[in-house]
Design a protein around this motif. Structure first.
Motif, short mmCIF file in Angstrom:
data_model
loop_
_atom_site.label_atom_id
_atom_site.label_comp_id
_atom_site.label_asym_id
_atom_site.label_seq_id
_atom_site.Cartn_x
_atom_site.Cartn_y
_atom_site.Cartn_z
N LYS A 265 0.82 -1.21 0.00
CA LYS A 265 0.00 0.00 0.00
C LYS A 265 0.85 1.26 0.00
O LYS A 265 0.49 2.27 -0.60
N ALA A 266 1.99 1.20 0.69
CA ALA A 266 2.86 2.38 0.73
C ALA A 266 3.45 2.69 -0.63
O ALA A 266 3.73 3.86 -0.95
N GLN A 267 3.66 1.66 -1.47
CA GLN A 267 4.20 1.92 -2.81
C GLN A 267 3.20 2.65 -3.71
O GLN A 267 3.60 3.35 -4.64
N ASP A 268 1.92 2.48 -3.43
CA ASP A 268 0.89 3.15 -4.23
C ASP A 268 0.70 4.61 -3.85
O ASP A 268 0.03 5.35 -4.57
N LEU A 269 1.28 5.02 -2.73
CA LEU A 269 1.12 6.41 -2.30
C LEU A 269 2.02 7.33 -3.11
O LEU A 269 3.02 6.91 -3.72
N SER A 270 1.68 8.61 -3.08
CA SER A 270 2.51 9.61 -3.75
C SER A 270 3.76 9.89 -2.92
O SER A 270 3.91 9.40 -1.79
N ASP A 271 4.66 10.69 -3.50
CA ASP A 271 5.88 11.03 -2.76
C ASP A 271 5.56 11.78 -1.48
O ASP A 271 6.19 11.55 -0.43
N TRP A 272 4.59 12.69 -1.55
CA TRP A 272 4.20 13.45 -0.36
C TRP A 272 3.58 12.52 0.70
O TRP A 272 3.87 12.65 1.90
N GLY A 273 2.77 11.58 0.28
CA GLY A 273 2.17 10.64 1.22
C GLY A 273 3.19 9.73 1.87
O GLY A 273 3.13 9.46 3.08
N GLN A 274 4.16 9.26 1.05
CA GLN A 274 5.21 8.43 1.62
C GLN A 274 6.07 9.20 2.60
O GLN A 274 6.47 8.68 3.65
N TRP A 275 6.35 10.48 2.27
CA TRP A 275 7.15 11.29 3.20
C TRP A 275 6.41 11.51 4.52
O TRP A 275 7.00 11.44 5.60
N ARG A 276 5.11 11.77 4.45
CA ARG A 276 4.33 11.95 5.67
C ARG A 276 4.29 10.68 6.50
O ARG A 276 4.43 10.71 7.73
N GLN A 277 4.13 9.56 5.84
CA GLN A 277 4.07 8.29 6.56
C GLN A 277 5.41 7.97 7.22
O GLN A 277 5.46 7.55 8.39
N ASN A 278 6.50 8.18 6.51
CA ASN A 278 7.82 7.92 7.10
C ASN A 278 8.12 8.88 8.25
O ASN A 278 8.70 8.49 9.27
N THR A 279 7.71 10.15 8.07
CA THR A 279 7.93 11.12 9.14
C THR A 279 7.14 10.76 10.39
O THR A 279 7.65 10.82 11.52
N ARG A 280 5.87 10.36 10.20
CA ARG A 280 5.05 9.96 11.34
C ARG A 280 5.65 8.75 12.05
O ARG A 280 5.66 8.65 13.27
N ARG A 281 6.17 7.83 11.25
CA ARG A 281 6.76 6.62 11.83
C ARG A 281 8.04 6.96 12.61
O ARG A 281 8.26 6.43 13.70
#
Length: 748
Positions: free
Chosen positions: A98-114
């Motif tokens: 699911k993370a691969q389907d996200l945009s660059d901004w979404g992946q950055w937000r997810q990694n930052t939150r993690r």
């Protein structure tokens, strides 16, 4: 099976006769019947669409709840999910896809939150590793369980609380005076009574050659060389400190620091007790739940010691016996006649009158001891070292003896009052708390009766200057002596009583030693000891600003003394107090002590005239006038705002709003309690339904085994009976009700 559990939703009443009988179904029909009597006419016009709309809304609600739960599960780390390792790996792979389907901004937000969550968890782990006595408390928890752990955690809380109180007093009262020689500040104080009787403060410092034991007396009593130090109120004879950039009002800081440490203590205690209150709100005293919780969830899996495990098993047995005894007492109460009730109430009245007489005698003894001790100190007649020390500590000795003897007497009296075992423990503890905390109030009343009494002549300075030139310091010395003597008694009992008892029980086998047994670590009594000491600290911090630091050191040493006593001398109590595993009881008693401590501090600040010879309030009649004088120096707008806050209109409005908020919270708590009660009823009804269905299954199984004999070849062609063939739709209804109930020995 399908005919049993599948219900035709098009019919108002299910066609299956088996479902007419369960208790939950009968209760549901009764509630629906009672709730629809008044609303039948109103719902007739929209009855066609009500069911359809309810189904749609119910489906949408369930869908929303599923989405919320799914999103919450996706946010949780994989290691926290209650799944097997195979399922966790599948969830991890699914999330990575699911993370691969996200945009660059979404992946950055997810990694930052993690990353932020990982940093937060690491910080919490580091902070928890820095907690005081972390390894010691884990060792106690592993050997003796969570019941005794709660006492040591409570002791750690008091250490931190006293340290915070001392930092408040140090930063706002002591530090400004300490740094005066190193700055260009000037001290200003009003000596308007200089040369008068009120301003005379004779020094108690010993001159000339001083014998060694006199230094010990001064150290234990707070007199002599300690009286004119930072330890007591009389040393801070400073009104204001003039700095190049402003003025520091020490009198106002002293008063506000006193109010601050009381408020900090109140907020901290209430905040910590909120968790225990929530648990007590959920854990209701229910006879059905009580036995199940103790049998299936009463074991403490933190215990690793075999001896402690045996004690835990015996404590669970004792609690079960206590519950059964309470049920027996309830049955006996229901059978009591009016004559029996009159006898019991008369006996309780006589015994409570006797208890009040004992308490009055103790309080009068404390009053006489305090008066005699003050007279001997005023005469300054030196007999010898031992007698002088007894005169100094006579009030503390009498209070300690009263606190030691009255609980023993209360435990004997309670056996004749015919209460339930749980109420016996609570009522005895209430009496002990009243005795310990009220004895401090009697001591202060004895001192104030001498401070404000000048005989037949009126007090020239507002207090008795002949006896007390600085009465605040004298009160601080009494609180100091109570603190020191309480610590000496705790250490002496551990070394001189518990340790020899352990040696006698271990190495001298006899009938007397077996009857005496090892010393039990009674949690409620130990909690009362430290609550008593903490109440003294709260009262004495105003008169002795360094007393919180002394109490911090005292509780720090008591922790190791009690730990050594627990491991070497004592054993856990076989009759544990039920609230000992929760800090709610401890904090409740501590809150009572704080309430009592606020009374003498408030009276001394607002009612009694402050000393004119010592302290920061020499320019004011009472300590509270320092606040009113500082308000008068503020701008007109600030004065108007503060006067509006102290007006009657604001007080009445605030009282009304507080009452409304309190009523709302009470109503909310009642609603939550009713919901909890309904959920418990549903659990009970579910258990009864299961029992009912199991009985019906057994009846049907027996009846289905008897049917093949009458059917002949038809039954032989079908084979052996099963659960599916035993619930045919052609099954006669009456046979389900006529067949007898199976024996209790039937295995399901």
């Amino acid at each position: 099976m399908d005919s049993v559990f599948n219900i035709d939703i098009r019919e108002h009443i299910p066609n299956n006769p088996l479902l007419y009988q369960p208790p939950s179904y009968d209760s549901l029909l009764y509630r629906r019947k009672s709730s629809t009597i008044g609303s039948k006419r109103r719902s007739s016009s929209r009855g066609r669409f009500g069911s359809l709309n309810s189904v749609k809304s119910g489906g949408s609600t369930i869908k929303r709840q599923d989405d919320i739960e799914k999103s919450l599960l996706e946010e949780r780390p994989v290691r926290e999910l209650a799944k097997s390792m195979k399922e966790k790996r599948a969830v991890r792979d699914q999330r990575s896809l699911k993370a691969q389907d996200l945009s660059d901004w979404g992946q950055w937000r997810q990694n930052t939150r993690r990353c932020l969550k990982r940093l937060k968890d690491n910080a919490e782990d580091r902070l928890s590793s820095l907690k005081l006595w972390r390894s010691d408390i884990r060792q106690i928890e592993a050997r003796f369980g969570t019941g005794i752990l709660s006492y040591f955690s409570f002791l750690r809380f008091l250490v931190v609380l006293n340290l915070v109180i001392f930092l408040l007093m140090f930063c706002f009262i002591m530090l400004p005076i300490i740094i005066i020689p190193y700055t260009s500040a000037n001290i200003t104080q009003n000596d308007q009574d200089h040369g008068s009787v009120c301003s005379v403060y004779p020094s108690s410092t010993r001159l000339g050659l001083v014998i060694f034991h006199e230094h010990i007396t001064d150290l234990l009593s707070g007199g002599g060389f300690l009286e004119q130090t930072y330890l007591f109120y009389g040393f801070y004879k400073v009104d204001k400190i003039q700095y190049p950039n402003g003025t520091y009002n020490l009198a106002l800081a002293y008063l506000l620091a006193t109010i601050a440490y009381l408020l900090v203590s109140l907020i901290w205690i209430v905040k910590r007790s909120a968790t225990g209150f929530k648990q007590n709100l959920v854990k209701d005293e229910d006879s059905f739940q009580c036995f199940c919780n103790k049998i299936f969830a009463g074991w403490d899996f933190c215990i690793t010691n075999e001896k402690v495990a045996d004690l835990k098993r015996s404590s669970l047995l004792y609690e079960l016996r206590t519950d059964l005894e309470e049920e027996r007492i309830k049955q006996e109460k229901a059978k009591r006649t009016r004559k029996d009730k009159c006898q019991i109430y008369s006996l309780r009245l006589v015994l409570n009158v006797f208890v009040m007489v004992v308490l009055a005698a103790c309080f009068y003894s404390i009053y006489l001891a305090t008066t005699f001790s003050q007279e001997q100190q005023r005469k300054q007649v030196k007999v010898n070292f031992i007698m002088d020390l007894i005169h100094e500590y006579l009030p503390s000795i009498v209070i300690t003896l009263a606190n030691f003897l009255t609980p023993l007497l209360f435990s004997v009296i309670i056996n004749f009052e015919d209460y339930s075992p749980a109420f016996e423990i609570r009522f005895t503890l209430i009496r002990c708390v009243f005795m310990r905390l009220t004895s401090i109030g009697v001591l202060l009343f004895s001192l104030w009766s001498q401070i404000t009494n000048c005989g037949e002549e009126p007090c020239l300075c507002g207090y008795n200057t002949a006896l007390y030139s600085c009465w605040e310091t004298r009160v601080g010395q009494e609180m100091y002596k109570l603190t020191v003597f309480d610590f000496i008694i705790i250490v002496a009992v551990t070394i001189l009583v518990e340790f020899p008892r352990k040696l006698i029980v271990t190495y001298w086998k006899s009938g007397l030693s077996d009857w005496w047994g090892e010393q039990e670590f009674a949690i409620p009594q130990n909690v009362l000891e430290i609550v008593y000491g903490q109440t003294i600290c709260w009262i004495g911090a105003f008169y002795c600003p360094v007393l919180p630091a002394i109490c911090t050191i005292k509780y720090f040493l008591i922790f190791y003394v009690k730990k050594l006593s627990l491991i070497q001398n004592c054993r856990p109590s076989t009759r544990p107090f039920r609230a000992s595993s929760s800090n709610f009881f401890f904090l409740g008693v501590l809150l009572i002590g704080l309430s009592l401590a606020c009374v003498p501090v408030t009276v001394s600040v607002a009612q009694i005239n402050s000393s004119r010879a010592c302290g920061p309030f020499v320019n004011y009649n009472t300590s509270w006038e320092a606040l009113t004088a500082s308000v008068m120096e503020l701008p007109h707008g600030a004065q108007t705002f503060l006067y509006a806050l102290s007006s009657e209109a604001f007080a009445v409005s605030f009282f009304v709003v507080s009452c409304l908020a309190m009523f709302y919270v009470i109503a909310l708590a009642g609603a939550h309690k009713r919901v909890i009660s309904q959920l418990k009823d549903q659990l009970v009804m579910g258990g009864r339904d299961k029992h009912f269905l199991i009985l019906k299954l057994l009846q049907a199984q027996r009846l289905s085994q008897a049917q093949p004999r009458a059917s002949g070849s038809k039954s032989r062609s079908r084979g052996s009976p099963s659960y599916h063939t035993s619930f045919n739709s052609d099954f006669p209804e009456g046979l389900l009700l006529v067949h007898p109930v199976p024996n209790s020995s039937t295995q399901v």
